[in-house]
Design an enzyme around this catalytic site. Structure first.
Site, PDB file in Angstrom:
ATOM      1  N   TYR A  58       3.097   8.858  -4.614  1.00 26.66           N
ATOM      2  CA  TYR A  58       3.640   8.855  -3.253  1.00 26.66           C
ATOM      3  C   TYR A  58       2.775   9.727  -2.371  1.00 26.66           C
ATOM      4  O   TYR A  58       2.459  10.865  -2.730  1.00 26.66           O
ATOM      5  CB  TYR A  58       5.085   9.381  -3.230  1.00 26.66           C
ATOM      6  CG  TYR A  58       6.041   8.299  -2.799  1.00 26.66           C
ATOM      7  CD1 TYR A  58       5.878   7.686  -1.556  1.00 26.66           C
ATOM      8  CD2 TYR A  58       7.069   7.863  -3.613  1.00 26.66           C
ATOM      9  CE1 TYR A  58       6.721   6.661  -1.151  1.00 26.66           C
ATOM     10  CE2 TYR A  58       7.921   6.846  -3.226  1.00 26.66           C
ATOM     11  CZ  TYR A  58       7.742   6.246  -1.981  1.00 26.66           C
ATOM     12  OH  TYR A  58       8.564   5.240  -1.591  1.00 26.66           O
ATOM     13  N   GLU A  60       3.000   9.768   1.490  1.00 23.93           N
ATOM     14  CA  GLU A  60       3.317   9.579   2.911  1.00 23.93           C
ATOM     15  C   GLU A  60       2.568  10.612   3.746  1.00 23.93           C
ATOM     16  O   GLU A  60       2.496  11.790   3.383  1.00 23.93           O
ATOM     17  CB  GLU A  60       4.822   9.711   3.145  1.00 23.93           C
ATOM     18  CG  GLU A  60       5.570   8.476   2.687  1.00 23.93           C
ATOM     19  CD  GLU A  60       7.062   8.560   2.929  1.00 23.93           C
ATOM     20  OE1 GLU A  60       7.531   9.586   3.452  1.00 23.93           O
ATOM     21  OE2 GLU A  60       7.762   7.592   2.584  1.00 23.93           O
ATOM     22  N   ASP A 211      -8.329  -9.309  16.770  1.00 22.59           N
ATOM     23  CA  ASP A 211      -7.812  -9.550  15.421  1.00 22.59           C
ATOM     24  C   ASP A 211      -8.917 -10.259  14.642  1.00 22.59           C
ATOM     25  O   ASP A 211      -9.137 -11.457  14.807  1.00 22.59           O
ATOM     26  CB  ASP A 211      -6.548 -10.406  15.505  1.00 22.59           C
ATOM     27  CG  ASP A 211      -5.955 -10.694  14.131  1.00 22.59           C
ATOM     28  OD1 ASP A 211      -6.672 -10.546  13.126  1.00 22.59           O
ATOM     29  OD2 ASP A 211      -4.773 -11.092  14.076  1.00 22.59           O
ATOM     30  N   THR A 237      -7.751  -8.150   8.150  1.00 17.21           N
ATOM     31  CA  THR A 237      -7.301  -8.164   6.761  1.00 17.21           C
ATOM     32  C   THR A 237      -8.532  -7.983   5.884  1.00 17.21           C
ATOM     33  O   THR A 237      -9.657  -8.246   6.307  1.00 17.21           O
ATOM     34  CB  THR A 237      -6.586  -9.469   6.387  1.00 17.21           C
ATOM     35  OG1 THR A 237      -7.392 -10.570   6.793  1.00 17.21           O
ATOM     36  CG2 THR A 237      -5.225  -9.564   7.036  1.00 17.21           C
ATOM     37  N   LYS A 240      -9.879 -11.817   3.108  1.00 19.90           N
ATOM     38  CA  LYS A 240     -10.392 -13.159   3.455  1.00 19.90           C
ATOM     39  C   LYS A 240     -11.908 -13.147   3.256  1.00 19.90           C
ATOM     40  O   LYS A 240     -12.360 -12.991   2.125  1.00 19.90           O
ATOM     41  CB  LYS A 240      -9.941 -13.528   4.868  1.00 19.90           C
ATOM     42  CG  LYS A 240      -8.399 -13.598   5.007  1.00 19.90           C
ATOM     43  CD  LYS A 240      -7.984 -14.048   6.382  1.00 19.90           C
ATOM     44  CE  LYS A 240      -6.489 -14.266   6.498  1.00 19.90           C
ATOM     45  NZ  LYS A 240      -5.750 -13.056   6.909  1.00 19.90           N
ATOM     46  N   ARG A 246      -5.740  -7.768  -1.152  1.00 27.78           N
ATOM     47  CA  ARG A 246      -4.824  -8.320  -0.136  1.00 27.78           C
ATOM     48  C   ARG A 246      -4.243  -7.176   0.680  1.00 27.78           C
ATOM     49  O   ARG A 246      -3.370  -6.445   0.217  1.00 27.78           O
ATOM     50  CB  ARG A 246      -3.716  -9.087  -0.870  1.00 27.78           C
ATOM     51  CG  ARG A 246      -2.676  -9.749  -0.019  1.00 27.78           C
ATOM     52  CD  ARG A 246      -1.973 -10.825  -0.805  1.00 27.78           C
ATOM     53  NE  ARG A 246      -2.943 -11.838  -1.192  1.00 27.78           N
ATOM     54  CZ  ARG A 246      -3.394 -12.794  -0.369  1.00 27.78           C
ATOM     55  NH1 ARG A 246      -2.908 -12.903   0.836  1.00 27.78           N
ATOM     56  NH2 ARG A 246      -4.316 -13.641  -0.782  1.00 27.78           N
TER      57      ARG A 246
END
Ligand code: DSN
Length: 433
Positions: A58, A60, A211, A237, A240, A246
């Site tokens: 974790y 954060e 984008d 992203t 691709k 991913r």
């Protein structure tokens, strides 16, 4: 089935149900053609990082400012990913925590806008993405989206149309006074030049977001112009054309860094996926190598050869061709009755994996469509070249013509399997065989 020689390690024998499904999917990916424009084959190093113990932690917050102890190593991982992303794209600041492109886009909107603000973006039915204000997306419920599109199709082979209508973008920008203009698309086969978008944004005093989900790898490899330096925020992203895990990422200026970071955490997400962030770091380093530039150039050359060969099969291409990694086929040119859904399903039976897609001004619904979207990024990674793209176009033509003939489909399926066997994306790794 055995773990020996498998890409998934010794745990395979401990959960045969899941292991069987993973091996089955490995078999599917490697014995059928992967032509979905938003997919790719990541490297074994990216797979390994994604499957690492970093998933246990974790973290954060951000490097040096976490809400949990024990993050010394994790901080180094995330810093490495951020520095590599900045170096790869020449950006001042990178946020590598977005879980996806959708999260990245939402964070950019949240950082730059107040609820109800106007945004000018490409309409979904013209090639835009769901998060560019589709009525089905939460984005359209929070902000007021106005959509631009492409120019009409034309019979002139030298000016086939269906390219971004910058006159419309400018007119809408002037009449609607958006606070943000979004460049970028999910189904558009041409270069998206950031410069005219910047000019229009400056004319109306709007922020510009680019984008780059689809062309990110082409930009990193130098095959497409970079929006960094033109856009205030670049989202993308990583899975691709960039060929990473991913996930998503955001690039911005030092000036906007804090706003973007706060929008991702705590604004939108909780704990970051540090195993995926490590995999992103791996992918950014891979994309910085000279061979990745050759890859990006080959992806585009393959798409151009593919487009020309699909034309020979009697398939009309939206905008008349391609400049990037994808082609959009208008199936009405082939058979007015053939829908994208039916074509996708019959191509699946031949072992040719692609997706149906709306084409500009499509009379059919997004679930049925009149188009197909096909991409070259994955099979170029597997080593295929222009000759294979011409062959695949011929196999697609045979499948569509023989769609009611099981023997014709079986013959194509056998040829597809042989072609895939000659170009394994993971040489040395075996699935169930
Ligand atoms: N679903 C992705 C694509 O296929 O382009 C976009 O998010």
């Amino acid at each position: 089935m055995s773990a020996a020689g498998s890409p998934f390690g010794a745990w395979l024998d401990t959960d045969l149900e899941v292991a069987r499904l993973i091996v089955e999917e490995f078999d599917r990916q490697t014995s059928t053609l992967q032509l979905i424009a938003s997919e790719n084959f990541t490297s074994p190093a990216v797979l390994a990082a994604t499957g690492s113990v970093l998933t246990n932690k974790y973290s954060e917050g951000y490097p040096g400012a976490r809400y949990y102890g024990g993050n010394r190593v994790i901080d180094e991982v995330e810093d490495l990913a951020r520095e590599r992303a900045k170096a790869l794209f020449g950006a001042e600041h990178a946020n590598v925590q977005p879980h996806s492109g959708a999260s990245a886009n939402l964070a950019a909107y949240q950082a730059l806008l107040e609820p109800g603000d106007t945004v000018l973006a490409m309409r979904l039915d013209q090639g835009g993405h769901l998060t560019h204000g589709s009525p089905a997306s939460i984005t359209s419920k929070i902000w007021r989206f106005v959509g631009y599109g492409v120019t009409p199709a034309s019979d002139d082979p030298d000016a086939p149309g269906e390219v971004i209508d910058f006159d419309q973008v400018r007119d809408l920008a002037k009449s609607e006074q958006p606070k943000l203009i979004v460049a970028g698309s999910t189904a558009y086969a041409r270069v998206i030049d950031p410069e005219p978008f910047r000019q229009i944004a400056d004319e109306v005093g709007a922020w510009l977001m680019f984008d780059a989900a689809h062309p990110a790898g082409l930009i990193a490899g130098g095959a497409h112009p970079s929006p960094v330096g033109f856009a205030d925020v670049v989202t993308f992203t990583t899975h691709k054309t960039l060929r990473g895990p991913r996930s998503g990422a955001i690039l911005t200026s030092v000036e906007l860094a804090k706003k973007i970071d706060s929008a991702i955490f705590p604004g939108l997400q909780g704990g970051p996926l540090e195993h995926v962030i490590a995999a992103k770091a791996v992918a950014f380093a891979e994309a910085a190598r000279p061979e990745f530039s050759s890859y990006a150039a080959a992806v585009v050359a393959n798409a151009k050869a593919f487009a020309a060969a699909l034309g020979e099969e009697g398939l009309r291409l939206v905008s008349g061709g391609t400049d990037n990694h994808m082609v959009l086929v208008d199936l009405r040119s082939f058979d007015p009755e053939l829908t994208g859904k039916a074509a996708q399903e019959v191509l699946d039976r031949s072992g040719i994996t692609c997706n149906r897609n709306t084409i500009p001004d499509d009379p059919r619904s997004p679930f049925v469509t009149s188009g197909l979207r096909l991409g070259t990024a994955a099979e170029t990674t597997a080593g295929m070249g222009e000759a294979e793209m011409v062959r695949i176009a011929e196999l697609i033509g045979r499948t569509l013509r023989g769609r009611d003939d099981p023997d014709a489909l079986a013959a194509v399926r056998a040829e597809v399997a042989a072609l895939c066997a000659a170009f394994p994306p993971y040489p040395g790794l075996v699935g169930s065989t």
